[in-house]
Scaffold this motif. Structure first.
Motif, PDB file in Angstrom:
ATOM      1  N   PRO A   1       0.817  -1.229   0.000  1.00 25.07           N
ATOM      2  CA  PRO A   1       0.000   0.000   0.000  1.00 25.07           C
ATOM      3  C   PRO A   1       0.849   1.278   0.000  1.00 25.07           C
ATOM      4  N   ASP A   2       1.906   1.305   0.797  1.00 27.44           N
ATOM      5  CA  ASP A   2       2.758   2.498   0.813  1.00 27.44           C
ATOM      6  C   ASP A   2       3.453   2.707  -0.525  1.00 27.44           C
ATOM      7  N   ARG A   3       3.842   1.611  -1.142  1.00 22.11           N
ATOM      8  CA  ARG A   3       4.523   1.739  -2.427  1.00 22.11           C
ATOM      9  C   ARG A   3       3.556   2.266  -3.494  1.00 22.11           C
ATOM     10  N   ALA A   4       2.293   1.856  -3.428  1.00 24.61           N
ATOM     11  CA  ALA A   4       1.301   2.349  -4.397  1.00 24.61           C
ATOM     12  C   ALA A   4       1.069   3.847  -4.189  1.00 24.61           C
ATOM     13  N   ARG A   5       0.898   4.250  -2.928  1.00 25.29           N
ATOM     14  CA  ARG A   5       0.681   5.685  -2.632  1.00 25.29           C
ATOM     15  C   ARG A   5       1.880   6.517  -3.085  1.00 25.29           C
ATOM     16  N   GLU A   6       3.063   5.973  -2.821  1.00 27.61           N
ATOM     17  CA  GLU A   6       4.291   6.678  -3.183  1.00 27.61           C
ATOM     18  C   GLU A   6       4.333   6.926  -4.699  1.00 27.61           C
ATOM     19  N   LEU A   7       3.935   5.894  -5.447  1.00 27.36           N
ATOM     20  CA  LEU A   7       3.934   6.017  -6.900  1.00 27.36           C
ATOM     21  C   LEU A   7       3.008   7.153  -7.334  1.00 27.36           C
ATOM     22  N   GLU A   8       1.869   7.238  -6.665  1.00 22.46           N
ATOM     23  CA  GLU A   8       0.935   8.304  -7.004  1.00 22.46           C
ATOM     24  C   GLU A   8       1.540   9.671  -6.671  1.00 22.46           C
ATOM     25  N   HIS A   9       2.280   9.725  -5.588  1.00 18.83           N
ATOM     26  CA  HIS A   9       2.930  10.984  -5.229  1.00 18.83           C
ATOM     27  C   HIS A   9       4.057  11.335  -6.190  1.00 18.83           C
ATOM     28  N   TRP A  10       4.515  10.364  -6.935  1.00 17.01           N
ATOM     29  CA  TRP A  10       5.542  10.620  -7.952  1.00 17.01           C
ATOM     30  C   TRP A  10       4.913  10.923  -9.312  1.00 17.01           C
TER      31      TRP A  10
ATOM     32  N   GLU B   1       2.092   2.694 -17.003  1.00 22.93           N
ATOM     33  CA  GLU B   1       1.995   3.844 -16.091  1.00 22.93           C
ATOM     34  C   GLU B   1       3.098   3.780 -15.030  1.00 22.93           C
ATOM     35  N   MET B   2       3.302   2.567 -14.526  1.00 24.49           N
ATOM     36  CA  MET B   2       4.335   2.403 -13.503  1.00 24.49           C
ATOM     37  C   MET B   2       5.721   2.666 -14.054  1.00 24.49           C
ATOM     38  N   ILE B   3       5.989   2.098 -15.216  1.00 27.32           N
ATOM     39  CA  ILE B   3       7.357   2.214 -15.727  1.00 27.32           C
ATOM     40  C   ILE B   3       7.656   3.645 -16.125  1.00 27.32           C
ATOM     41  N   ARG B   4       6.645   4.333 -16.663  1.00 31.99           N
ATOM     42  CA  ARG B   4       6.884   5.714 -17.085  1.00 31.99           C
ATOM     43  C   ARG B   4       7.137   6.587 -15.851  1.00 31.99           C
ATOM     44  N   THR B   5       6.383   6.334 -14.791  1.00 34.18           N
ATOM     45  CA  THR B   5       6.564   7.098 -13.553  1.00 34.18           C
ATOM     46  C   THR B   5       7.949   6.847 -12.959  1.00 34.18           C
TER      47      THR B   5
END
Lengths: 273, 579
Positions: free
Chosen positions: B96-105, B140-144
């Motif tokens: 969950p923290d890793r998902a939120r972090e990705l959104e913050h990036w 989406e993940m890789i581009r971020t």
């Protein structure tokens, strides 16, 4: 919409072979099977007839954007172009993208695009996110409508075919003055992020060179992801630049488009090709 | 000679630029390590871009009752309890923290009505758990992560192939390879090296994997003395395209079933009722893949040898919005409008549960200086991976490996590459280019794929495996005789394939031998001659390492457990029994 796939049969290919110094179209002939795409044919040529044929590819699923080429004169993904969608009576020509320096055969040096990308300030959250409106317990709050708007541009697989076909880059070679359509949609997706805190419009206009685009829409036509590059990204951003810089009415009201967003630090000029 | 080649020195060097490699590089750089990242392809093209369905994280945005412990239990149940318990725990706790972090990036995911990250249903997950954006979550993940990486202090080496890890005594101190565009040799010294090289799907002809997935990291680690675990467990994704032949194997995302897609056989029967009436289409991947295979084998397959997967009963706008890539893919490549007619699908090689054996917390292998993460590492997924758990895995363990490697590098003195090791590595790549060999790598790759498809596929038995191993061993006798059909240096695909075939052969032997040893059926490993679970094998992983005489040694090793998690495991086992 259902259709019967035509049987394979023999097809002729003309593949561009050569490097920066010289090159030519070379004829190949091969047996094909139903549903084959151009990349299959090129790889079969590589396997059986021309083992040193240079071609860049990876996913073969139209998701990585590596195998861009000019097929029958039009930029297309080799992995997404079916042989039986091309005229059967003529040889299929496969050539490298022309907007970038050639490495060899079908492989070009697209590193300029990566240098441009490095110039673009990444997403940076606004400094004053409001609890309950923008964030809740650390989670971003964003509308699906905003997501959909950004998502169109974030579908981009970086095949760089829009860059290839953009006449500012392809014909006028103004790589040092215009970022090209790929990075216009990149900047649009960042600018449209409701929680992004960066004022990107100066960069869009100055180093990005959006004014050079005269909306011929060639980029939109070749996009394999059907992104409306010109209509949904470039034109709205041109309008925002004009509003921000020149609209006296908005200035009097103090409501320029990027009010409250922070200007990014000055950066070096547009990268050379 | 060694002095004349391009050389770079880093604290941490990451091999592989998919999700786990990028996340590891970001973490290492953030920890203050001088960090380099080597990609076999261009940046942003790695296999992660093909991940479609989503990222499993118990955020509880859609199902508030979800928690890390349920996610942990689901992962363990899906992996048939062979997972490294600690890895499954860390993953469930931290995703969950890793998902939120990705959104913050800057990653952008689909939303719930209350504007938070939306979550969708997926096979084997008790609750709606997968954070997603349409059916292109991996992109989406890789581009971020890619953008985060290029704006971190990380040096990126694109289109660079690594052919050998360099050791100084017992520890890994760097690696050697060449630049693909020019053929120029390159060496790296690194105080810590992370393998984030992904899987090896290209050992099968029918695969959803990218060209790059040739098991390089598995072979490099094995040759450097690391242990491998769970190599017999290969995930065949239940739904790949079966027609037309040119695209056979291409992935059809599990999100199709997550959004309500129905599987039927040629008789129109919804056959999952027979195999898993409780979970139906959203059973775990091993079960659905075997079910489709069985239906086809027993004569109830579609005209092109698959099963029908149907979403035509769903609203067509909804399908186009939630599954846009699938809609395009079928329309473009198969001439099928999935909003109106069913797809034809069948199993395709998708993922390697097994991999390099690592410490759960740090990604450290048993070889000093060598770390591994993502699909290249093993243990997290046990005998079968749940959909959505690989994208979480990449983030959780990519970050942990980056931190672990940066810490190890901080404790390490400067390293240097022994000249004789470099010379040996140079001799190998030169041998493939200018040696006396006569074996064509393109042809040997095809042979390898045929052997694996015939003998080490979705269903296995002693006879087929033994035959496959014997054939693989004859290939091993010939692999030293590989030679690129052309000896030019620049962008030479045959040269590239020589070392890749060598790597794939090593991986294939691991899989076949471990599959022969495991006399039971569990998760991604199904034996026709041992159809049930074995109590013994339910408590053991097969660990593989290279002995000093270069023989491959396989050792059954007890599963890595954690006392404090026993209660959760027992509770789940009881619940399954009761059901």
């Amino acid at each position: 919409m259902s259709e019967t796939l035509t049987a394979g049969g023999t097809r002729k290919l003309q593949i561009w072979r050569g490097d920066l110094t010289s090159g030519e179209l070379v004829d190949y002939e091969l047996e094909t099977e139903p549903g084959m795409v151009v990349l299959d044919a090129v790889l079969e040529v590589q396997r059986s007839q021309a083992p040193d044929l240079a071609v860049r590819w990876n996913c073969k699923a139209a998701k990585c954007g590596s195998c861009s080429a000019e097929i029958n004169g039009k930029p297309r993904l080799m992995c997404k172009t079916r042989l039986d969608h091309l005229p059967a009576e003529e040889p299929i020509t496969v050539e490298p993208m022309r907007a970038f320096p050639l490495i060899r055969d079908l492989v070009t040096d697209v590193s300029w695009n990566y240098r441009v990308n490095e110039q673009i300030t990444p997403f940076t959250p606004r400094e004053n996110l409001r609890e309950g409106i923008d964030v809740k317990d650390g989670d971003f709050l964003i509308d699906q409508a905003d997501t959909d708007r950004m998502s169109e541009f974030r579908k981009c697989i970086e095949c760089f075919m829009c860059q290839d076909v953009c006449h500012i880059l392809r014909d006028h070679r103004m790589h040092n003055r215009y970022y090209g359509p790929r990075f216009m949609i990149r900047m649009a997706s960042l600018d449209m992020h409701p929680l992004d805190g960066v004022d990107r419009l100066d960069q869009v206009a100055d180093e990005g060179g959006i004014g050079l685009c005269n909306i011929t829409k060639c980029c939109t036509e070749v996009c394999p992801e059907n992104i409306h590059i010109t209509d949904n990204a470039i034109i709205p951003m041109k309008e925002r630049v004009v509003d921000q810089r020149h609209d006296p009415f908005l200035k009097i009201l103090g409501r320029t488009p990027n009010k409250g967003r922070v200007k990014p630090p000055a950066r070096s000029s547009t990268p050379e090709l | 000679m060694a002095g004349s080649i391009e050389h770079h020195d880093y604290d941490v060097l990451v091999l592989g630029s998919g999700g786990s490699g990028l996340r590891a590089a970001i973490a290492a750089a953030e920890a203050g390590a001088r960090t380099g990242l080597v990609c076999k392809s261009l940046l942003g093209k790695a296999h992660t871009v093909m991940a479609e369905g989503g990222l499993a994280a118990s955020l509880g945005n859609v199902a508030p009752e979800d928690s890390w412990s349920t996610h942990f239990q689901d992962t363990m149940f899906g992996g048939k309890y062979l997972n490294n318990w600690r890895m499954a725990e860390l993953h469930a706790r931290e995703a969950p923290d890793r998902a939120r972090e990705l959104e913050h990036w800057g990653a952008v995911f689909d939303r719930t009505p209350d504007r938070r990250m939306s979550q969708r249903a997926f096979g084997g997950h008790t609750y709606k758990r997968l954070v997603h954006i349409g059916d292109r979550t991996g992109l989406e993940m890789i581009r971020t992560l890619q953008d985060r990486t290029v704006h971190s202090d990380v040096d990126v080496f694109m289109e660079t192939t690594i052919t050998r890890l360099i050791k100084d005594g017992e520890r890994v101190v760097g690696c050697f390879g060449y630049r693909r565009q020019t053929g120029e040799q390159i060496s790296f010294s690194a105080r810590a090296l992370i393998l984030a090289t992904g899987g090896s799907g290209r050992i099968y002809k029918i695969t959803s994997n990218s060209q790059d997935c040739t098991g390089d990291g598995y072979a490099l680690a094995y040759e450097a003395g690391a242990e491998m675990v769970d190599m017999e467990f290969v995930q065949f994704h239940p739904t790949g395209m079966v027609y037309p032949p040119g695209v056979a194997g291409l992935l059809v995302t599990e999100a199709v079933r997550g959004e309500g897609g129905i599987l039927r056989n040629a008789l129109g029967e919804r056959f999952m009722e027979k195999y898993d009436p409780k979970r139906m289409e959203l059973s775990t991947r091993d079960v659905v893949a075997r079910s489709i295979y069985t239906e086809v084998k027993e004569g109830r397959g579609t005209p092109h040898g698959g099963a029908y997967l149907d979403v035509s009963h769903l609203d067509s706008d909804y399908v186009r919005r939630k599954l846009p890539s699938m809609y395009d893919q079928f329309l473009e490549l198969a001439g099928v409008d999935i909003t109106r007619e069913p797809m034809q699908v069948g199993p395709t090689c998708h993922y390697f549960m097994g991999g390099i054996k690592v410490d759960a917390d740090t990604g450290q292998t048993r070889v000093p200086g060598l770390f591994a993460t993502g699909e290249a590492s093993g243990g997290m997924n046990g005998a079968n991976r749940l959909g959505g758990n690989s994208l979480g895995d990449l983030l959780v363990f990519g970050r942990r490996a980056g931190i672990g490697a940066a810490e190890a590098a901080g404790r390490s003195d400067a390293v240097s590459l022994p000249a004789e090791e470099i010379a040996a590595a140079q001799a190998e790549v030169d041998h493939f280019l200018n040696g006396p060999g006569t074996e064509n790598p393109f042809h040997m790759h095809r042979e390898l794929q045929t052997i694996m498809g015939d003998g080490v596929g979705i269903f296995r038995d002693k006879e087929g495996l033994s035959t496959a191993i014997a054939k693989l061993e004859t290939l091993q006798d010939r692999v030293g005789n590989l030679k690129a059909p052309s000896n030019r240096l620049d962008y030479n695909p045959g040269w590239q394939l020589c070392r890749e075939v060598h790597n794939m052969l090593t991986v294939s032997l691991m899989i076949a031998r471990a599959a022969l040893m495991r006399e039971e059926s569990r998760g991604g490993h199904s034996r026709l001659d041992h159809t049930g679970y074995s109590d013994y094998w339910g408590e053991h992983n097969i660990v593989i390492h290279r002995e000093s005489g270069h023989d491959m040694a396989l050792t059954p090793t007890p599963v890595v457990k954690r006392e404090e998690l026993s209660e959760l495991i027992e509770a789940r086992k009881e619940a399954e029994k009761a059901a």
